[in-house]
Motif scaffolding. Structure first.
Motif, PDB file in Angstrom:
ATOM      1  N   CYS A 122       1.503   6.579   0.141  1.00 13.10           N
ATOM      2  CA  CYS A 122       2.865   6.386   0.655  1.00 13.10           C
ATOM      3  C   CYS A 122       3.568   7.723   0.832  1.00 13.10           C
ATOM      4  O   CYS A 122       4.246   7.960   1.840  1.00 13.10           O
ATOM      5  N   GLU A 320       8.153   0.178   8.690  1.00 11.90           N
ATOM      6  CA  GLU A 320       8.192  -1.255   8.362  1.00 11.90           C
ATOM      7  C   GLU A 320       7.139  -1.670   7.330  1.00 11.90           C
ATOM      8  O   GLU A 320       7.457  -2.455   6.413  1.00 11.90           O
ATOM      9  N   PRO A 321       5.875  -1.175   7.434  1.00 11.86           N
ATOM     10  CA  PRO A 321       4.880  -1.608   6.431  1.00 11.86           C
ATOM     11  C   PRO A 321       5.279  -1.231   5.005  1.00 11.86           C
ATOM     12  O   PRO A 321       4.959  -1.961   4.062  1.00 11.86           O
ATOM     13  N   LEU A 325       5.525  -3.884   1.849  1.00 11.20           N
ATOM     14  CA  LEU A 325       4.816  -3.732   0.567  1.00 11.20           C
ATOM     15  C   LEU A 325       5.802  -3.584  -0.587  1.00 11.20           C
ATOM     16  O   LEU A 325       5.542  -4.076  -1.695  1.00 11.20           O
ATOM     17  N   ALA A 379       6.400  -0.097  -3.418  1.00 10.86           N
ATOM     18  CA  ALA A 379       5.277  -0.439  -2.549  1.00 10.86           C
ATOM     19  C   ALA A 379       3.947  -0.276  -3.277  1.00 10.86           C
ATOM     20  O   ALA A 379       3.026  -1.094  -3.111  1.00 10.86           O
ATOM     21  N   VAL A 396      -4.008  -6.698   4.772  1.00 14.95           N
ATOM     22  CA  VAL A 396      -2.634  -6.222   4.965  1.00 14.95           C
ATOM     23  C   VAL A 396      -2.514  -4.762   4.547  1.00 14.95           C
ATOM     24  O   VAL A 396      -1.872  -3.951   5.241  1.00 14.95           O
ATOM     25  N   ALA A 400      -1.460  -1.723   6.907  1.00 10.92           N
ATOM     26  CA  ALA A 400      -0.318  -0.874   6.565  1.00 10.92           C
ATOM     27  C   ALA A 400      -0.723   0.598   6.566  1.00 10.92           C
ATOM     28  O   ALA A 400       0.021   1.462   7.050  1.00 10.92           O
TER      29      ALA A 400
END
Length: 705
Positions: A122, A320-321, A325, A379, A396, A400
Motif C-alpha cells: 500500500c 478506490e481499491p 480494502l 487496508a 480481489v 487491487a
C-alpha cells in the motif's frame, strides 16, 4: 495479536517492497521539479545545522528535525542550484523509509505477516507518498514520526517496559520537531493510551497482582505520559542541537496571534510555553496567523475554505481499491485489541477533524499525510481476514494490486496531481478540491512547455483572460478564478468544457468552438452565450457577437444578457473613438470581462493609470502593470495610492517575475507617504513592515545563493 505465523519469506518480501519503493523515490527525487518552498527549507536547514539563531519566519515555520533532514546530503553552495537540491533530497528519503518500515512492521507484529506485506505494498504504490516523499517538505516527516510513535506506543501497551516507554518518548519528541500540527497526533496518541487504560492497560503492574481499579490504571498511564513528555522535550531540544533557548517571558508577552495569546493567558499556559524552545513558540505564533485565514480556498464553485474540503480531499486522493480494502479491514483492525485501532486511527481522525473544523490553509492532501498510513493499516488488516484466504478474496487482492500498479504507471513520474477514476481522473481534479491537490507550482512552466510542444497553435491563458475560440489551455489554479458577478463563487468560462489534453492535473487544454458554447446554452447555461459574444467581440466580429446572444430564448434571458447586449452595441457605436471606447471599457469591467476592458481602455489620460495597471494585474500581467504605473508617475505626479499598489506588487513578486523588495522599499521611501491622520496611514505602515521584512529575507537568501 497476529493470526498468521511470522514467516521469514514474507518478511523478505516485505523488505524487498520497501527497498523497491525507496529506489523509485530516489529516482523521482532527481527528476521532479522544485516546489516554491524547497529553497527556503534548504537554507533554513543550513542555519539550524550551523547552530545559529533562527531569525526569519522561513527558519521558524517548520520544526528542526525536518530542516536537519535537508542537510544530510546537502552539498552546500547555492541553494537555487538544481544540482544542490537534488543532492539534498536524497538525505530526506530517510523519512519515507522510516514511514514504510514503521507501518509495515507495525502491521506485521500486530496483525500478521500478510498484513505486513500488504501495508508495504500500500505504501509503495501510494500516489501521495510518491508525490511528496521525494521532496524537501515537512509533510512526510510528520507522517513518518506519527507512524513510528504510534507503533512504539502500541509496543509499550503490549508490554509496558521502561525501555519501550523511553523509546516512545523519543519518537514523540521527534514528532514534535517535524511540524507544529504534530500537537494534534500527539494528543491523539495520548488519548488512545488513556482509552487503552480504561479498557485494561495497567502500566508497571506485577504479573501476580490483583487488577487495579480504573482510577489507578488511568493515574499510572498519566504518569507514564508525563515521563514521555519529559523525554520528548529533551528530544525536541536535541533536534535544535541544544542551540536555541527556552522561550522567555518577554517573547510570550509579545505573541500576536489570537490562539497563542489565549494559550498564554490560561492558568499555566505561559509556564508551558516557557518550557518550549523560543523559535518553536514564535513559529507557532506565525503559523497560527496563517491558519486563521479561511478566505483563500475553493470548494467546487464556492470561494472560501470549506469544512468538507479535507474529508473530500482524502477521499478523492486515495485509490478506490485502497478504500475498498480499508472498509473490509476495519473490523479486523478493531478486533486486534490492546489499543491498536485507537493508536492507528485516533491521531489521524483528530488531525482530519481539526483541519476540517478550523477550515485552515487548504493546501491539499499533504496536510493530511498522517491520515494516509492509517488507511494503509486498515487496508492491510483485510489481508488477515478469513475472506482474504478464499479464492474470491485472493482475486480481489490481486485485482487491487494490479489497479494500484496501473495507477503508478499512468501517473509516473508526477503524482501531485493524482486523482482516481471515481473523481474523473486528473483532468477533472480542479473541479472539486483544486487547492494544492492539482499542482504545487512544479509544472507551471514545464507543463506549459510540454503542452505547447504538442499544440503549438494553442493559446495559453493567464488568469483573468477572456473567452476566445480555438485550442485554449489554462493552469488549474486559474480555472478557480473569482466570479466578478459573485465574489463568493468561482467562475471560469472554460470550466463548462471537457479537456482534450492535459499535463497531469496542472494544465488543461480545451477545444473551444461556437458549437460547444451553443451546446452549453442548450443545456441551460445562458452565460455561455454571453461568453461566446465576448469572444467574438475580442475577435472584432460584432455581428457574430450579436448572433451569439440570440442563442438564448427571450424567456430565459437574465439581466446580464441585456447588459452584454448594451456592451456590444456600445462597442459597435464607438468605432475608433477613444473616449467612447473608454466608456465601453468601464461597462466591460463591470461585467467582469477584463481583457476586453483592457483592449478598449484609453491609456493616454493620466487619470486612467491606476485603472490600466489594475486591468493588467487582473489579466495576469502584473509586471506590465507595475511598469505602466511607474512610467505614468515618473514625472513626479505619483500618488500615495499608486505607491501602495506598486510596492505591494513588487514586494512578493509573481509568476513571471521575482520579488523586488528593495525596489518596493525605494518607492515607499520616495513617497509620497500619507499623513498621520489619513485612512491610508495604517495600510502604509503595515506594508512598510512587510517590505522591510522581505528585504531582510532577500538579504539572508543572497548570502546563501
Amino acid at each position: 495479536m497476529a493470526d498468521s505465523p511470522q514467516r521469514p519469506p514474507l518478511l523478505a518480501a516485505t523488505l524487498a517492497v520497501v527497498a523497491a519503493a525507496l529506489l523509485a523515490l530516489a529516482w523521482l527525487s532527481q527528476v521532479v521539479e522544485r516546489t516554491p518552498d524547497e529553497r527556503n527549507y534548504q537554507i533554513a536547514g543550513r542555519v539550524v545545522a550551523a547552530r545559529q539563531p533562527l531569525t526569519t519566519p522561513e527558519q521558524r515555520f517548520q520544526g528542526p528535525l525536518m530542516l536537519l533532514g535537508t542537510q544530510l546530503t546537502d552539498p552546500g553552495g547555492r541553494a537555487s542550484d538544481d544540482a544542490a537540491l537534488r543532492r539534498a533530497r536524497l538525505g530526506m528519503l530517510g523519512f519515507p523509509a522510516l514511514l514504510l518500515l514503521a507501518v509495515a512492521l507495525w502491521a506485521r507484529q500486530a496483525l500478521g505477516s500478510r498484513a505486513g506485506l500488504a501495508a508495504a505494498l500500500c505504501g509503495a504504490t501510494s500516489p501521495t507518498l510518491l508525490a511528496y516523499g521525494p521532496l524537501l517538505s515537512s509533510d512526510v516527516p510528520l507522517a513518518a514520526l506519527t507512524a513510528l510513535a504510534g507503533w512504539l506506543a502500541w509496543r509499550w501497551a503490549q508490554r509496558p517496559t521502561t525501555v519501550r516507554l523511553l523509546a516512545f518518548g523519543v519518537a514523540c519528541g521527534g514528532l514534535a520537531a517535524t511540524k507544529y500540527t504534530a500537537a494534534i497526533p500527539l494528543a491523539g496518541l495520548a488519548g488512545a493510551l488513556l482509552l487503552a487504560a480504561a479498557r485494561g492497560l495497567d502500566p508497571w503492574s506485577q504479573p501476580d497482582a490483583a487488577p487495579r481499579r480504573l482510577a489507578g490504571r488511568l493515574l499510572r498511564t498519566a504518569l507514564a505520559l508525563a515521563v514521555v513528555g519529559v523525554v520528548a522535550l529533551a528530544t525536541l531540544y536535541a533536534c535544535y542541537l541544544f542551540a536555541q533557548p527556552p522561550c522567555p517571558a518577554t517573547t510570550i508577552a509579545g505573541l500576536t496571534s489570537g490562539p497563542m495569546r489565549a494559550l498564554a493567558a490560561l492558568p499555566g499556559g505561559a509556564f508551558v510555553l516557557g518550557l518550549l524552545p523560543e523559535p518553536m513558540v514564535l513559529g507557532l505564533d506565525h503559523q497560527a496567523i496563517w491558519a486563521g485565514r479561511t478566505e483563500n480556498g475553493t470548494f467546487f464553485d464556492r470561494r472560501g475554505n470549506h469544512v468538507a474540503y479535507y474529508p473530500l480531499t482524502l477521499l478523492l486522493k486515495t485509490p478506490e481499491p485502497l478504500w475498498l480494502l480499508a472498509l473490509v479491514g476495519l473490523p479486523r483492525l478493531a478486533r486486534a485489541g490492546r489499543g491498536l485501532a485507537a493508536l492507528a486511527l485516533l491521531p489521524a481522525a483528530l488531525l482530519l477533524a481539526y483541519c476540517s473544523a478550523t477550515r485552515s490553509l487548504q493546501m491539499g492532501v499533504r496536510y493530511l499525510l498522517p491520515c494516509v498510513p492509517a488507511v494503509w493499516l486498515a487496508a492491510a488488516a483485510a489481508a488477515e481476514t478469513r475472506w482474504a484466504r478464499t479464492r474470491g478474496g485472493r482475486a480481489v487482492f490481486a485485482a487491487a494490486a494490479l489497479a494500484a500498479l496501473l495507477y503508478v504507471a499512468l501517473g509516473w513520474p508526477r503524482f501531485v496531481g493524482f486523482f482516481p477514476l471515481v473523481a474523473g481522473g486528473p483532468a477533472n481534479g480542479f473541479r472539486a478540491v483544486a487547492d494544492g491537490n492539482c499542482d504545487w507550482d512544479q509544472r507551471w512552466q514545464a507543463g506549459l512547455d510540454a503542452l505547447r510542444a504538442r499544440h503549438p497553435d494553442a493559446a495559453f491563458l493567464e488568469v483573468g483572460q477572456g473567452p476566445r475560440l480555438g485550442k485554449v489551455a489554462a493552469y488549474c489554479d486559474d480555472l478557480k478564478d473569482v466570479d466578478p458577478r459573485d465574489p463568493a463563487r468561482c467562475y471560469h468560462w472554460l470550466a463548462r468544457l471537457r479537456p482534450i489534453d492535459r499535463d497531469g492535473a496542472a494544465w488543461l487544454l480545451f477545444d473551444v468552438t461556437p458549437a460547444a458554447f451553443a451546446a452549453a446554452v442548450a443545456r441551460g447555461d445562458e452565460r455561455a452565450a454571453e461568453d461566446l459574444a465576448v469572444a467574438q467581440l475580442l475577435a472584432g466580429d460584432v455581428a457574430a457577437a450579436r448572433a451569439a446572444l440570440a442563442l438564448v430564448p427571450a424567456e430565459r434571458r437574465a439581466a446580464s444578457h441585456a447588459a452584454t447586449q448594451s456592451l456590444i452595441e456600445a462597442v459597435a457605436a464607438a468605432g475608433s473613438d477613444a473616449a467612447a471606447r473608454d466608456a465601453a471599457s468601464l461597462t466591460a469591467t463591470a461585467l467582469g470581462h477584463f481583457e476586453l476592458a483592457l483592449a478598449l481602455a484609453d491609456r493616454s489620460p493620466r487619470a486612467n493609470a491606476v485603472r490600466i495597471a489594475a486591468l493588467l494585474l487582473r489579466t495576469g500581467r502584473p509586471r506590465d502593470g507595475v511598469a505602466f504605473l511607474e512610467a505614468a508617475g515618473a514625472d513626479g505626479s505619483r500618488t500615495t495610492e499608486e505607491v501602495l499598489l506598486l510596492a505591494a506588487s513588487l514586494c512578493d513578486g509573481g509568476r513571471h517575475y521575482a520579488p523586488e523588495p528593495m525596489h518596493a522599499l525605494a518607492l515607499m521611501l520616495a513617497g509620497p507617504a500619507p499623513a498621520a491622520d489619513s485612512p491610508l496611514a495604517g495600510p502604509w505602515g503595515d506594508l512598510m513592515a512587510r517590505v522591510r521584512a522581505a528585504v531582510a529575507r532577500e538579504q539572508a537568501l543572497d548570502r546563501d545563493r
